[in-house]
Design an enzyme around this catalytic site. Sequence first.
Site, PDB file in Angstrom:
ATOM      1  N   SER A 273       0.855  -1.202   0.000  1.00 15.77           N
ATOM      2  CA  SER A 273       0.000   0.000   0.000  1.00 15.77           C
ATOM      3  C   SER A 273       0.881   1.238   0.000  1.00 15.77           C
ATOM      4  O   SER A 273       2.069   1.166   0.375  1.00 15.77           O
ATOM      5  CB  SER A 273      -0.875   0.012   1.261  1.00 15.77           C
ATOM      6  OG  SER A 273      -1.552   1.242   1.385  1.00 15.77           O
TER       7      SER A 273
ATOM      8  N   TYR B  47      -2.802  -1.118  10.335  1.00 11.45           N
ATOM      9  CA  TYR B  47      -2.646  -1.212   8.871  1.00 11.45           C
ATOM     10  C   TYR B  47      -1.260  -0.730   8.449  1.00 11.45           C
ATOM     11  O   TYR B  47      -0.601  -1.357   7.615  1.00 11.45           O
ATOM     12  CB  TYR B  47      -3.751  -0.378   8.201  1.00 11.45           C
ATOM     13  CG  TYR B  47      -3.886  -0.598   6.713  1.00 11.45           C
ATOM     14  CD1 TYR B  47      -4.373  -1.801   6.203  1.00 11.45           C
ATOM     15  CD2 TYR B  47      -3.551   0.406   5.799  1.00 11.45           C
ATOM     16  CE1 TYR B  47      -4.507  -2.004   4.841  1.00 11.45           C
ATOM     17  CE2 TYR B  47      -3.687   0.216   4.437  1.00 11.45           C
ATOM     18  CZ  TYR B  47      -4.167  -0.993   3.956  1.00 11.45           C
ATOM     19  OH  TYR B  47      -4.296  -1.189   2.596  1.00 11.45           O
TER      20      TYR B  47
HETATM   21  N1  NAD Z   1      -8.621  -0.298  -2.277  1.00 19.65           N
HETATM   22  C1  NAD Z   1      -7.573   0.463  -2.056  1.00 19.65           C
HETATM   23  O1  NAD Z   1      -7.615   1.694  -2.243  1.00 19.65           O
HETATM   24  C2  NAD Z   1      -6.273  -0.147  -1.579  1.00 19.65           C
HETATM   25  C3  NAD Z   1      -5.152   0.676  -1.485  1.00 19.65           C
HETATM   26  C4  NAD Z   1      -3.938   0.131  -1.071  1.00 19.65           C
HETATM   27  C5  NAD Z   1      -3.840  -1.227  -0.776  1.00 19.65           C
HETATM   28  N2  NAD Z   1      -4.968  -2.007  -0.869  1.00 19.65           N
HETATM   29  C6  NAD Z   1      -4.796  -3.428  -0.549  1.00 19.65           C
HETATM   30  O2  NAD Z   1      -5.261  -4.200  -1.638  1.00 19.65           O
HETATM   31  C7  NAD Z   1      -5.785  -5.443  -1.158  1.00 19.65           C
HETATM   32  C8  NAD Z   1      -7.208  -5.625  -1.669  1.00 19.65           C
HETATM   33  O3  NAD Z   1      -7.980  -4.506  -1.257  1.00 19.65           O
HETATM   34  P1  NAD Z   1      -9.485  -4.271  -1.761  1.00 19.65           P
HETATM   35  O4  NAD Z   1      -9.703  -2.806  -1.767  1.00 19.65           O
HETATM   36  O5  NAD Z   1      -9.765  -5.070  -2.974  1.00 19.65           O
HETATM   37  O6  NAD Z   1     -10.260  -4.901  -0.489  1.00 19.65           O
HETATM   38  P2  NAD Z   1     -11.687  -5.630  -0.407  1.00 19.65           P
HETATM   39  O7  NAD Z   1     -12.075  -5.578   1.026  1.00 19.65           O
HETATM   40  O8  NAD Z   1     -12.630  -5.052  -1.412  1.00 19.65           O
HETATM   41  O9  NAD Z   1     -11.343  -7.135  -0.830  1.00 19.65           O
HETATM   42  C9  NAD Z   1     -10.518  -7.920  -0.010  1.00 19.65           C
HETATM   43  C10 NAD Z   1     -10.779  -9.392  -0.289  1.00 19.65           C
HETATM   44  O10 NAD Z   1      -9.938 -10.154   0.601  1.00 19.65           O
HETATM   45  C11 NAD Z   1     -10.727 -11.201   1.172  1.00 19.65           C
HETATM   46  N3  NAD Z   1     -10.163 -11.609   2.468  1.00 19.65           N
HETATM   47  C12 NAD Z   1     -10.224 -10.918   3.642  1.00 19.65           C
HETATM   48  N4  NAD Z   1      -9.666 -11.637   4.620  1.00 19.65           N
HETATM   49  C13 NAD Z   1      -9.236 -12.797   4.059  1.00 19.65           C
HETATM   50  C14 NAD Z   1      -8.579 -13.941   4.573  1.00 19.65           C
HETATM   51  N5  NAD Z   1      -8.281 -14.061   5.887  1.00 19.65           N
HETATM   52  N6  NAD Z   1      -8.262 -14.946   3.724  1.00 19.65           N
HETATM   53  C15 NAD Z   1      -8.603 -14.843   2.403  1.00 19.65           C
HETATM   54  N7  NAD Z   1      -9.244 -13.795   1.868  1.00 19.65           N
HETATM   55  C16 NAD Z   1      -9.556 -12.780   2.694  1.00 19.65           C
HETATM   56  C17 NAD Z   1     -12.125 -10.611   1.291  1.00 19.65           C
HETATM   57  O11 NAD Z   1     -13.116 -11.616   1.410  1.00 19.65           O
HETATM   58  C18 NAD Z   1     -12.214  -9.812  -0.007  1.00 19.65           C
HETATM   59  O12 NAD Z   1     -12.705 -10.589  -1.060  1.00 19.65           O
HETATM   60  C19 NAD Z   1      -5.653  -5.394   0.357  1.00 19.65           C
HETATM   61  O13 NAD Z   1      -4.450  -6.022   0.755  1.00 19.65           O
HETATM   62  C20 NAD Z   1      -5.597  -3.904   0.644  1.00 19.65           C
HETATM   63  O14 NAD Z   1      -4.957  -3.608   1.855  1.00 19.65           O
HETATM   64  C21 NAD Z   1      -6.173  -1.509  -1.254  1.00 19.65           C
END
Ligand code: NAD
Length: 257
Positions: free
Chosen positions: A141, A154
């Site tokens: 991130s 986080y």
């Molecule tokens: N969306 C953003 O702006 C953003 C920015 C920086 C980093 N990220 C990172 O990107 C990744 C995905 O984010 P997103 O926005 O798609 O999140 P999201 O919450 O929309 O999707 C996350 C997915 O991970 C799954 N998950 C959660 N816990 C789990 C576990 N213990 N085992 C297996 N699967 C699990 C959930 O069921 C979900 O399908 C994360 O690591 C997040 O920290 C997101």
Amino acid sequence: MKLAGKVAIVTGAGQGIGEGIARVLAREGAKVVVADINEVNARAVAESLTAAGFQAAPVRVDVSNEASVQQMVEFTISKFGVPDILVNNAGVGVYTSILDTSLEDWNRCLSVDLTGVFLCSKYVVPHMQAHGGGSIVNIASVHSYQNVPATAPYAAAKGGVVALTREMALDFGKDKIRVNAVCPGWIYTPLTQGIFAASGDAEKMKREVAERQVLGRLGTPEDVGLAVLYLASDDSSFVTGSSLFVDGGLTAQLETW
Ligand SMILES: NC(=O)c1ccc[n+]([C@@H]2O[C@H](COP(=O)([O-])OP(=O)(O)OC[C@H]3O[C@@H](n4cnc5c(N)ncnc54)[C@H](O)[C@@H]3O)[C@@H](O)[C@H]2O)c1
């Protein structure tokens, strides 16, 4: 087709960024294991990929649970073969200061966002070693490098992901296993939709966040998927231990007036 014949595991692929990554890798020819703790979503994504003519299979995994991760790896090998690509994407956000964070919430965030990367890599790497190499891409991130107040769990987890990425790159370069991170900024997913909704005026916050990005928009899961494609494919064959920002320029700028 940059990934023809390759086998990929994408964790957290039931929605959001992980789904976007799974779609990009599948259309580039990879056989994709759509792994998620939410089995219904994993199945829906895998079914829509196979309906479109791509190769995909769903599996339920809790990346923080050792036995569950082992089952995911065994499933992948029996279904498609040894994974060439592992995308550690599953993550949860816990946004509080240390004073407002219970040990339970701290452990929940660290166990998915950081321990999940450790466990999935631990059980995939020996197969990659025996197979002659591979590519691991960890979704970190912008919070890995810069922080905002009241995001302690986080920030710690995502900072750890980048450190672990560098360290694994050192351990497994000799095995031709490359390990890199992608650091997304604001990507429009169910996670950020939740943050916007919690502000009380989702559309206003979404608009304001988009306007603050150098490129004037939020990112899409496909934007992240294309960066993962680069790091997963031979196009990045001399790249390891690095972090690639996919943040619309967010971390390039100082505060603007
Ligand atoms: N969306 C953003 O702006 C953003 C920015 C920086 C980093 N990220 C990172 O990107 C990744 C995905 O984010 P997103 O926005 O798609 O999140 P999201 O919450 O929309 O999707 C996350 C997915 O991970 C799954 N998950 C959660 N816990 C789990 C576990 N213990 N085992 C297996 N699967 C699990 C959930 O069921 C979900 O399908 C994360 O690591 C997040 O920290 C997101």
